[in-house]
Design a protein around this motif. Structure first.
Motif, short mmCIF file in Angstrom:
data_model
loop_
_atom_site.label_atom_id
_atom_site.label_comp_id
_atom_site.label_asym_id
_atom_site.label_seq_id
_atom_site.Cartn_x
_atom_site.Cartn_y
_atom_site.Cartn_z
N ASP A 139 0.84 -1.20 0.00
CA ASP A 139 0.00 0.00 0.00
C ASP A 139 0.88 1.25 0.00
OD1 ASP A 139 -2.41 -1.36 0.02
OD2 ASP A 139 -2.46 -1.51 2.21
N GLN A 140 0.58 2.17 -0.91
CA GLN A 140 1.32 3.42 -0.97
C GLN A 140 0.69 4.46 -0.05
OE1 GLN A 140 1.25 4.11 -5.30
NE2 GLN A 140 3.48 3.97 -5.27
N LYS A 141 1.52 5.05 0.79
CA LYS A 141 1.07 6.16 1.61
C LYS A 141 1.00 7.42 0.75
CE LYS A 141 1.19 3.93 5.64
NZ LYS A 141 0.06 3.80 6.57
N LYS A 142 0.24 8.40 1.22
CA LYS A 142 0.16 9.66 0.47
C LYS A 142 1.54 10.28 0.28
CE LYS A 142 -4.50 10.77 2.16
NZ LYS A 142 -5.30 11.70 3.01
N LEU A 143 2.35 10.22 1.34
CA LEU A 143 3.68 10.82 1.24
C LEU A 143 4.62 10.01 0.35
CD1 LEU A 143 4.62 12.34 4.71
CD2 LEU A 143 4.48 13.49 2.51
N ASP A 144 4.35 8.70 0.18
CA ASP A 144 5.14 7.90 -0.77
C ASP A 144 5.02 8.51 -2.16
OD1 ASP A 144 6.28 5.84 0.77
OD2 ASP A 144 4.39 4.74 0.81
N VAL A 145 3.79 8.76 -2.56
CA VAL A 145 3.51 9.27 -3.90
C VAL A 145 4.08 10.68 -4.07
CG1 VAL A 145 1.69 9.87 -5.55
CG2 VAL A 145 1.42 7.88 -4.04
N ILE A 146 3.86 11.54 -3.09
CA ILE A 146 4.34 12.92 -3.18
C ILE A 146 5.87 12.97 -3.18
CG2 ILE A 146 4.38 15.16 -2.01
CD1 ILE A 146 1.58 14.47 -0.91
N SER A 147 6.50 12.19 -2.30
CA SER A 147 7.97 12.18 -2.23
C SER A 147 8.58 11.67 -3.52
CB SER A 147 8.43 11.31 -1.05
OG SER A 147 7.93 11.80 0.17
N ASN A 148 7.94 10.70 -4.14
CA ASN A 148 8.41 10.18 -5.41
C ASN A 148 8.38 11.27 -6.48
OD1 ASN A 148 9.25 7.85 -7.08
ND2 ASN A 148 7.28 8.16 -8.10
N ASP A 149 7.31 12.04 -6.51
CA ASP A 149 7.20 13.14 -7.48
C ASP A 149 8.24 14.22 -7.21
OD1 ASP A 149 5.11 11.91 -8.78
OD2 ASP A 149 3.53 13.02 -7.71
N VAL A 150 8.49 14.50 -5.94
CA VAL A 150 9.49 15.51 -5.58
C VAL A 150 10.86 15.10 -6.09
CG1 VAL A 150 10.75 16.54 -3.64
CG2 VAL A 150 8.26 16.42 -3.57
N PHE A 151 11.25 13.85 -5.84
CA PHE A 151 12.55 13.35 -6.31
C PHE A 151 12.64 13.43 -7.83
CE2 PHE A 151 14.24 11.67 -2.37
CZ PHE A 151 15.59 11.51 -2.64
N LYS A 152 11.64 12.95 -8.52
CA LYS A 152 11.68 12.94 -9.98
C LYS A 152 11.77 14.34 -10.56
CE LYS A 152 8.03 10.52 -11.00
NZ LYS A 152 7.05 9.82 -11.86
N ASN A 153 10.98 15.25 -10.03
CA ASN A 153 10.98 16.62 -10.55
C ASN A 153 12.31 17.32 -10.32
OD1 ASN A 153 8.32 16.29 -11.36
ND2 ASN A 153 7.45 17.25 -9.54
N CYS A 154 12.87 17.15 -9.14
CA CYS A 154 14.16 17.79 -8.84
C CYS A 154 15.28 17.25 -9.71
CB CYS A 154 14.51 17.61 -7.36
SG CYS A 154 13.51 18.60 -6.23
N LEU A 155 15.30 15.94 -9.89
CA LEU A 155 16.36 15.33 -10.68
C LEU A 155 16.22 15.61 -12.17
CD1 LEU A 155 16.58 11.93 -8.78
CD2 LEU A 155 18.41 13.62 -8.96
N ALA A 156 15.00 15.57 -12.68
CA ALA A 156 14.78 15.84 -14.10
C ALA A 156 15.13 17.28 -14.46
CB ALA A 156 13.33 15.53 -14.48
N ALA A 157 14.89 18.20 -13.53
CA ALA A 157 15.11 19.62 -13.80
C ALA A 157 16.59 19.96 -13.94
CB ALA A 157 14.49 20.46 -12.69
N THR A 158 17.48 19.11 -13.44
CA THR A 158 18.91 19.41 -13.52
C THR A 158 19.45 19.31 -14.94
OG1 THR A 158 19.61 17.11 -13.15
CG2 THR A 158 19.24 18.49 -11.20
N GLY A 159 18.83 18.46 -15.77
CA GLY A 159 19.36 18.21 -17.10
C GLY A 159 20.60 17.35 -17.10
#
Length: 423
Positions: A139-159
């Motif tokens: 089961d995914q917690k709400k913060l699991d989903v949000i934290s995953n998006d935070v990591f992906k967005n920060c890393l993708a933005a670096t180029g």
């Protein structure tokens, strides 16, 4: 500016010179670039030349500034060594390049965001499940989903990243915004999320690889199957090839622990200035420890040699009258952080229910084992070093025993006895 130069320590001051009247002359450029303590010395020398101070005193100050020797400079009370300063130092020494430094900085920023979310989880209604399950059926917690998006967005933005692989994603993700770098980042965005609702320590784990030599990320076909194949091949690398790994602990304070293969360093987030400050330089795991961290609720499911090992730790006569202490949080980051500082062993063996253990090789076991070895400890499956395991699947699980070197060796001796008994 003076405090920054004092941190970085790569500028040299020029020698002071004496005028015809015997005054000590110090150029403005020298004073501006010198650390705070040296600026004070230069100013004192100038004042000495304008007053009735003995010439020997002025000469001594002048010699301290212009000497080729490097006197020990006492750090100012407000002189702090930040993660940014550390990254610049590692880059200058050739341990990392600017692109990897950018990736690490983006991970640190993601951890700051997640720390804020964790601290406000109850207030912002971020506790509880999100209603989804991940690829492992958890089961995914709400913060699991949000934290995953935070990591992906920060890393993708670096180029600077080419592929991202998350415990919460079914498959690795190709980054379309890549400009100059192609680093592969694997991560568990929120380890121990089942503890969120209870306010217990949780964390994030990450590892950074370079693209596999046999599978460069370039000129990929528009065929999604071909893209996915390239992603998977780049991600499936043994831990020995990690360029960097680390974890963030969200607890009474937020601590970022990181290694780039030159030792282990811990940084604590100062919430007043929003910076990670070096608080644990060159961390070393004690060679031995008297704490074990296993989920003993699974005791009856374990193999006989694991039970025998745990039983041996509880017998006072084996350890001079005092048995080992048991500590178990249920969060890998929290349990490992304690083990690294105090010594001991953390273990999650395979059992009848989980034939290969429960922890993921790519996102948890390999990054943590890299940190352990860099700190003088060890990470093992019981039969081989975790860093030598070649992953066959993105979400592959392996048993994990990690901590003080002598403690891991003692556990491995029970595996060797069990193997010898079979022959």
């Amino acid at each position: 500016m003076a405090s920054v130069v004092s941190n970085v320590s790569f500028l040299k001051t020029s020698s002071a010179r004496t005028s015809k009247r015997g005054h000590v002359m110090v150029s403005a450029k020298t004073v501006a670039c010198a650390p705070v303590s040296k600026q004070v010395s230069a100013q004192s020398a100038f004042k000495a030349s304008r007053t009735n101070v003995k010439p020997t005193q002025a000469t001594a100050v002048s010699s301290a500034i212009g000497s080729d020797s490097k006197p020990t400079v006492k750090r100012a009370p407000y002189d702090i060594f930040t993660l940014t300063t550390w990254l610049l130092k590692e880059e200058r020494q050739g341990h990392i390049d600017s692109e990897l430094a950018t990736v690490i900085a983006s991970i640190a920023f993601a951890c700051k965001q997640i720390a804020s979310l964790v601290n406000r989880a109850g207030i912002s209604n971020l506790t509880g499940v999100a209603g989804n399950t991940n690829v492992q059926g958890e089961d995914q917690k709400k913060l699991d989903v949000i934290s995953n998006d935070v990591f992906k967005n920060c890393l993708a933005a670096t180029g600077r990243t080419g592929v991202l692989a998350s415990e919460e994603e079914d498959n690795p993700v190709m980054v379309e915004e890549t400009s100059t770098g192609h680093y592969i980042v694997v991560f568990d965005p929120l380890d121990g999320s089942s503890n969120i609702d209870a306010g217990i320590s949780v964390g994030s784990i990450f590892g950074v690889y370079e693209p596999a030599d046999s599978c460069p990320i370039s000129d990929l076909s528009d065929d999604p199957n071909a893209v996915m194949e390239h992603c998977v091949l780049n991600v499936l690398q043994p831990g020995r090839q990690l360029k960097c790994s680390g974890y963030a602990l969200y607890s009474s304070s937020t601590v970022l622990v990181i290694t780039v293969g030159t030792g282990v360093y811990g940084f604590t987030l100062d919430p007043l200035v929003g910076e990670f400050v070096l608080t644990h330089p060159n961390v070393k795991i004690p060679e031995k420890g008297k704490i074990y961290s296993f989920n003993e609720g699974n005791y009856d499911l374990w193999a006989p040699h694991i039970k025998e090992y745990i039983d041996s730790l509880k017998k006072p006569e084996n350890w001079g009258g005092k048995p080992y202490s048991s500590r178990y949080i249920g969060s890998l980051v929290g349990d490992f952080h304690r083990t690294m500082l105090y010594g001991g062993i953390y273990g999650y063996p395979s059992d009848r229910k989980s034939k290969n253990g429960k922890l993921r090789l790519l996102y948890e076991c390999a990054p943590m084992s890299f940190i352990a070895e860099q700190a003088g400890g060890s990470g093992s499956t019981g039969t081989m070093p975790v860093l030598d395991v070649h992953p066959e699947k993105v979400h592959q699980r392996v048993p994990l025993f990690i901590g003080s070197k002598k403690e891991v060796e003692y556990l491995e001796s029970y595996f060797k006895k069990a193997e010898a008994a079979k022959k």
